[in-house]
Design a protein around this motif. Sequence first.
Motif, PDB file in Angstrom:
ATOM      1  N   LEU A  47       0.802  -1.223   0.000  1.00  0.00           N
ATOM      2  CA  LEU A  47       0.000   0.000   0.000  1.00  0.00           C
ATOM      3  C   LEU A  47       0.833   1.270   0.000  1.00  0.00           C
ATOM      4  O   LEU A  47       0.481   2.241  -0.670  1.00  0.00           O
ATOM      5  CB  LEU A  47      -0.940   0.020   1.208  1.00  0.00           C
ATOM      6  N   ASP A  48       1.942   1.287   0.762  1.00  0.00           N
ATOM      7  CA  ASP A  48       2.705   2.531   0.815  1.00  0.00           C
ATOM      8  C   ASP A  48       3.243   2.921  -0.557  1.00  0.00           C
ATOM      9  O   ASP A  48       3.143   4.068  -0.970  1.00  0.00           O
ATOM     10  CB  ASP A  48       3.797   2.508   1.886  1.00  0.00           C
ATOM     11  N   GLY A  49       3.747   1.956  -1.294  1.00  0.00           N
ATOM     12  CA  GLY A  49       4.246   2.256  -2.644  1.00  0.00           C
ATOM     13  C   GLY A  49       3.135   2.606  -3.609  1.00  0.00           C
ATOM     14  O   GLY A  49       3.248   3.543  -4.400  1.00  0.00           O
ATOM     15  N   TYR A  50       2.045   1.855  -3.530  1.00  0.00           N
ATOM     16  CA  TYR A  50       0.906   2.112  -4.416  1.00  0.00           C
ATOM     17  C   TYR A  50       0.347   3.515  -4.179  1.00  0.00           C
ATOM     18  O   TYR A  50       0.121   4.276  -5.121  1.00  0.00           O
ATOM     19  CB  TYR A  50      -0.176   1.052  -4.200  1.00  0.00           C
ATOM     20  N   LEU A  51       0.116   3.849  -2.921  1.00  0.00           N
ATOM     21  CA  LEU A  51      -0.457   5.162  -2.610  1.00  0.00           C
ATOM     22  C   LEU A  51       0.499   6.300  -2.969  1.00  0.00           C
ATOM     23  O   LEU A  51       0.061   7.335  -3.491  1.00  0.00           O
ATOM     24  CB  LEU A  51      -0.840   5.241  -1.132  1.00  0.00           C
ATOM     25  N   ALA A  52       1.769   6.106  -2.709  1.00  0.00           N
ATOM     26  CA  ALA A  52       2.739   7.155  -3.037  1.00  0.00           C
ATOM     27  C   ALA A  52       2.738   7.433  -4.537  1.00  0.00           C
ATOM     28  O   ALA A  52       2.763   8.599  -4.969  1.00  0.00           O
ATOM     29  CB  ALA A  52       4.133   6.757  -2.558  1.00  0.00           C
ATOM     30  N   ARG A  53       2.685   6.375  -5.336  1.00  0.00           N
ATOM     31  CA  ARG A  53       2.663   6.570  -6.800  1.00  0.00           C
ATOM     32  C   ARG A  53       1.318   7.139  -7.245  1.00  0.00           C
ATOM     33  O   ARG A  53       1.268   8.065  -8.060  1.00  0.00           O
ATOM     34  CB  ARG A  53       2.954   5.245  -7.507  1.00  0.00           C
ATOM     35  N   ALA A  54       0.223   6.592  -6.723  1.00  0.00           N
ATOM     36  CA  ALA A  54      -1.118   7.027  -7.143  1.00  0.00           C
ATOM     37  C   ALA A  54      -1.383   8.481  -6.771  1.00  0.00           C
ATOM     38  O   ALA A  54      -2.035   9.210  -7.529  1.00  0.00           O
ATOM     39  CB  ALA A  54      -2.188   6.126  -6.516  1.00  0.00           C
ATOM     40  N   TRP A  55      -0.904   8.907  -5.619  1.00  0.00           N
ATOM     41  CA  TRP A  55      -1.144  10.272  -5.158  1.00  0.00           C
ATOM     42  C   TRP A  55      -0.042  11.235  -5.580  1.00  0.00           C
ATOM     43  O   TRP A  55      -0.095  12.418  -5.262  1.00  0.00           O
ATOM     44  CB  TRP A  55      -1.263  10.306  -3.641  1.00  0.00           C
ATOM     45  N   GLY A  56       0.978  10.714  -6.269  1.00  0.00           N
ATOM     46  CA  GLY A  56       2.090  11.582  -6.668  1.00  0.00           C
ATOM     47  C   GLY A  56       2.840  12.134  -5.468  1.00  0.00           C
ATOM     48  O   GLY A  56       3.361  13.246  -5.521  1.00  0.00           O
ATOM     49  N   ILE A  58       5.515  10.618  -3.854  1.00  0.00           N
ATOM     50  CA  ILE A  58       6.764   9.890  -3.610  1.00  0.00           C
ATOM     51  C   ILE A  58       7.742  10.875  -2.970  1.00  0.00           C
ATOM     52  O   ILE A  58       7.964  11.969  -3.488  1.00  0.00           O
ATOM     53  CB  ILE A  58       7.332   9.313  -4.922  1.00  0.00           C
ATOM     54  N   SER A  59       8.280  10.483  -1.830  1.00  0.00           N
ATOM     55  CA  SER A  59       9.183  11.381  -1.111  1.00  0.00           C
ATOM     56  C   SER A  59      10.551  10.729  -0.960  1.00  0.00           C
ATOM     57  O   SER A  59      10.691   9.508  -1.032  1.00  0.00           O
ATOM     58  CB  SER A  59       8.617  11.696   0.274  1.00  0.00           C
ATOM     59  N   ARG A  60      11.537  11.565  -0.722  1.00  0.00           N
ATOM     60  CA  ARG A  60      12.883  11.032  -0.473  1.00  0.00           C
ATOM     61  C   ARG A  60      12.910  10.218   0.807  1.00  0.00           C
ATOM     62  O   ARG A  60      13.595   9.199   0.882  1.00  0.00           O
ATOM     63  CB  ARG A  60      13.894  12.176  -0.411  1.00  0.00           C
ATOM     64  N   LEU A  61      12.151  10.681   1.803  1.00  0.00           N
ATOM     65  CA  LEU A  61      12.076   9.926   3.057  1.00  0.00           C
ATOM     66  C   LEU A  61      11.508   8.537   2.802  1.00  0.00           C
ATOM     67  O   LEU A  61      12.035   7.536   3.290  1.00  0.00           O
ATOM     68  CB  LEU A  61      11.229  10.666   4.095  1.00  0.00           C
ATOM     69  N   GLY A  62      10.442   8.459   2.022  1.00  0.00           N
ATOM     70  CA  GLY A  62       9.845   7.172   1.694  1.00  0.00           C
ATOM     71  C   GLY A  62      10.790   6.286   0.907  1.00  0.00           C
ATOM     72  O   GLY A  62      10.893   5.085   1.169  1.00  0.00           O
ATOM     73  N   GLN A  63      11.494   6.873  -0.044  1.00  0.00           N
ATOM     74  CA  GLN A  63      12.455   6.103  -0.836  1.00  0.00           C
ATOM     75  C   GLN A  63      13.592   5.587   0.036  1.00  0.00           C
ATOM     76  O   GLN A  63      14.146   4.525  -0.232  1.00  0.00           O
ATOM     77  CB  GLN A  63      13.016   6.957  -1.970  1.00  0.00           C
ATOM     78  N   PHE A  64      13.927   6.349   1.070  1.00  0.00           N
ATOM     79  CA  PHE A  64      14.980   5.943   1.998  1.00  0.00           C
ATOM     80  C   PHE A  64      14.478   4.867   2.963  1.00  0.00           C
ATOM     81  O   PHE A  64      15.133   3.852   3.179  1.00  0.00           O
ATOM     82  CB  PHE A  64      15.479   7.178   2.770  1.00  0.00           C
ATOM     83  N   LEU A  65      13.295   5.098   3.542  1.00  0.00           N
ATOM     84  CA  LEU A  65      12.790   4.209   4.593  1.00  0.00           C
ATOM     85  C   LEU A  65      12.238   2.886   4.076  1.00  0.00           C
ATOM     86  O   LEU A  65      12.332   1.866   4.765  1.00  0.00           O
ATOM     87  CB  LEU A  65      11.699   4.918   5.400  1.00  0.00           C
ATOM     88  N   ASP A  66      11.642   2.864   2.895  1.00  0.00           N
ATOM     89  CA  ASP A  66      10.986   1.649   2.404  1.00  0.00           C
ATOM     90  C   ASP A  66      11.931   0.448   2.344  1.00  0.00           C
ATOM     91  O   ASP A  66      11.626  -0.604   2.911  1.00  0.00           O
ATOM     92  CB  ASP A  66      10.315   1.904   1.057  1.00  0.00           C
ATOM     93  N   PRO A  67      13.085   0.565   1.680  1.00  0.00           N
ATOM     94  CA  PRO A  67      13.961  -0.608   1.656  1.00  0.00           C
ATOM     95  C   PRO A  67      14.537  -0.955   3.034  1.00  0.00           C
ATOM     96  O   PRO A  67      14.779  -2.115   3.338  1.00  0.00           O
ATOM     97  CB  PRO A  67      15.074  -0.229   0.672  1.00  0.00           C
ATOM     98  N   ILE A  68      14.717   0.065   3.875  1.00  0.00           N
ATOM     99  CA  ILE A  68      15.210  -0.199   5.227  1.00  0.00           C
ATOM    100  C   ILE A  68      14.166  -0.985   6.012  1.00  0.00           C
ATOM    101  O   ILE A  68      14.488  -1.960   6.701  1.00  0.00           O
ATOM    102  CB  ILE A  68      15.579   1.117   5.938  1.00  0.00           C
TER     103      ILE A  68
END
Length: 188
Positions: A47-56, A58-68
């Motif tokens: 959901l976090d990836g889907y919502l970030a893409r769907a809502w436009g 996408i943040s640097r924090l999210g890109q950093f935290l997701d793989p971690i």
Amino acid sequence: MLSLPNLLTLSRILAVPILVFLLWRPSPVDYAVTFVLYCIVGLTDYLDGYLARAWGSISRLGQFLDPIADKIMVAAVLVMLISSRKANPVPEIAGLNIIAALVILLREIIVSGLREYLAGLQVSVPVSALAKWKTTLQLVALGALILGGALPQVPWVHGVGIICLWFAAALTLVSGYDYLRTGHRHME
């Protein structure tokens, strides 16, 4: 910073100590609760990836935290399952399963270090399709091993988890080699 996708990612990180606690006391009930929480954590990962893409959003924090968040969860659950006697019901081969777990953990550390090094050179290394399959297989393996602990009377579930763990370890080696080969080009 506190967008819903980022909050979902943070919730995955916060769920890890709960997963570890539940796996620390490996009774079938604890495994059942862990499996439900593990599935919820997996859903938030999607959901976090889907919502970030769907809502436009996408943040640097999210890109950093997701793989971690993914790596913390996989590492913690993997260590707890492999160290548990429930995840290794046949003592003679339990040591072999530790090898698969080590392969997975070492690759994650090496690739993370490589990504950090290459980021310093301003070289981006996108996630490969093979790495996505590797992650999917890891998550299925861990889910099956957790579910196998909840259903000890159904031994084939545990067997599926162990087989998937070994296939994930094999894909881990191949995808890790691909990343190292790509990174090596920038180290010369």
